[in-house]
Design an enzyme around this catalytic site. Structure first.
Site, PDB file in Angstrom:
ATOM      1  N   HIS A   1      -7.607  -7.840  -0.454  1.00 20.23           N
ATOM      2  CA  HIS A   1      -6.330  -7.165  -0.713  1.00 20.23           C
ATOM      3  C   HIS A   1      -5.666  -7.745  -1.956  1.00 20.23           C
ATOM      4  CE1 HIS A   1      -2.322  -5.422   0.732  1.00 20.23           C
ATOM      5  NE2 HIS A   1      -1.994  -6.206  -0.292  1.00 20.23           N
TER       6      HIS A   1
ATOM      7  N   HIS B   1       0.837  -1.200   0.000  1.00 18.39           N
ATOM      8  CA  HIS B   1       0.000   0.000   0.000  1.00 18.39           C
ATOM      9  C   HIS B   1       0.878   1.259   0.000  1.00 18.39           C
ATOM     10  CE1 HIS B   1      -4.107  -1.503   0.516  1.00 18.39           C
ATOM     11  NE2 HIS B   1      -3.660  -2.392   1.397  1.00 18.39           N
TER      12      HIS B   1
ATOM     13  N   ASP C   1      -7.465  -2.417  -1.601  1.00 15.30           N
ATOM     14  CA  ASP C   1      -8.457  -3.192  -0.851  1.00 15.30           C
ATOM     15  C   ASP C   1      -9.815  -2.894  -1.472  1.00 15.30           C
ATOM     16  OD1 ASP C   1      -6.388  -3.874   0.837  1.00 15.30           O
ATOM     17  OD2 ASP C   1      -7.003  -2.551   2.466  1.00 15.30           O
TER      18      ASP C   1
ATOM     19  N   GLU D   1      -6.103 -12.139   3.118  1.00 16.83           N
ATOM     20  CA  GLU D   1      -7.161 -11.142   3.006  1.00 16.83           C
ATOM     21  C   GLU D   1      -7.793 -11.197   1.617  1.00 16.83           C
ATOM     22  OE1 GLU D   1      -5.127  -7.841   6.033  1.00 16.83           O
ATOM     23  OE2 GLU D   1      -5.135  -7.475   3.870  1.00 16.83           O
TER      24      GLU D   1
END
Length: 222
Positions: free
Chosen positions: A203, A135, A142, A200
């Site tokens: 993500h 990120h 996300d 995740e």
């Protein structure tokens, strides 16, 4: 109350604790990385495609920190990643969906805050600031799906930012419809150069993330 904090903390205590950590994180600086990197070109997603929906939880109190850690509800990615995301969004439209983005580029200081807030047994869900997050490089996003006709977020096997096995990309629970929606999102993202993070389902890292440096620029300066 944030999921990663056990009782007996009260909400005011958590806010005070988060404030102290946020000040400390903003004062810290990421380590200098060796090597050559591409010149960053962070672009705002909705300027490229206004039909991409935003739900920037970190600009609100609806996140695991329990308070806003962004000053503005905006989403940025490096241009190649942003343009690939636009292609995904356009591909989903005939299926009745558009993308719902929770987060894109994240300043390094926020990554450090998340690491400091998260207990050891949950750290698989946050990035180590010593290594930096994808990120921070502007190459991770996300996101989920938005049902255009129903005008609502599509249900997935787990909630965004949930620190539990339901967040795993290969989690076998939930309903068949929820798993199908999660896997549909993954197929379309992978077809355009993104890879899911195993821990995740929401993500996704863009294929060229290693080519970009860690950044710590706040949204208001972009």
């Amino acid at each position: 109350m944030p999921r990663c904090f056990p009782k007996p903390y009260s909400l005011p205590q958590l806010w005070a604790f988060c404030t102290v950590l946020l000040v400390s994180s903003c004062a810290a600086r990421p380590l200098r990385e060796p090597g050559e990197f591409r010149a960053p070109e962070l672009v705002e997603l909705q300027r490229l495609d206004p039909t991409i929906r935003l739900d920037i939880r970190y600009a609100t109190s609806r996140n695991f920190a329990g308070r806003a850690v962004y000053t503005e509800a905006r989403a940025f990615l490096q241009r190649p990643a942003a343009e690939a995301l636009v292609r995904v969004n356009r591909e989903l439209a005939p299926l009745g969906y558009c993308l719902l983005v929770f987060d894109g580029y994240r300043p390094w200081s926020v990554t450090k805050l998340f690491w400091d807030l998260t207990p050891p047994e949950k750290k698989e869900f946050v990035a180590d600031p010593k290594k930096g997050s994808r990120h921070n490089r502007g190459c991770a996003v996300d996101l989920s799906l938005w049902d255009i006709a129903a005008n609502k977020e599509v249900a997935m096997p787990g909630e965004y930012d949930e620190m539990s096995p339901r967040s795993y990309a290969a989690y076998a629970g939930g309903t068949p419809g929820q798993r199908a929606a999660r896997d549909l999102l993954r197929r379309h993202m992978e077809a355009h150069g993104f890879a899911v993070l195993p821990a995740e389902w929401w993500h996704f890292d863009y294929q060229d993330w290693k080519a970009y440096p860690i950044q710590n620029i706040p949204f208001e300066k972009l």
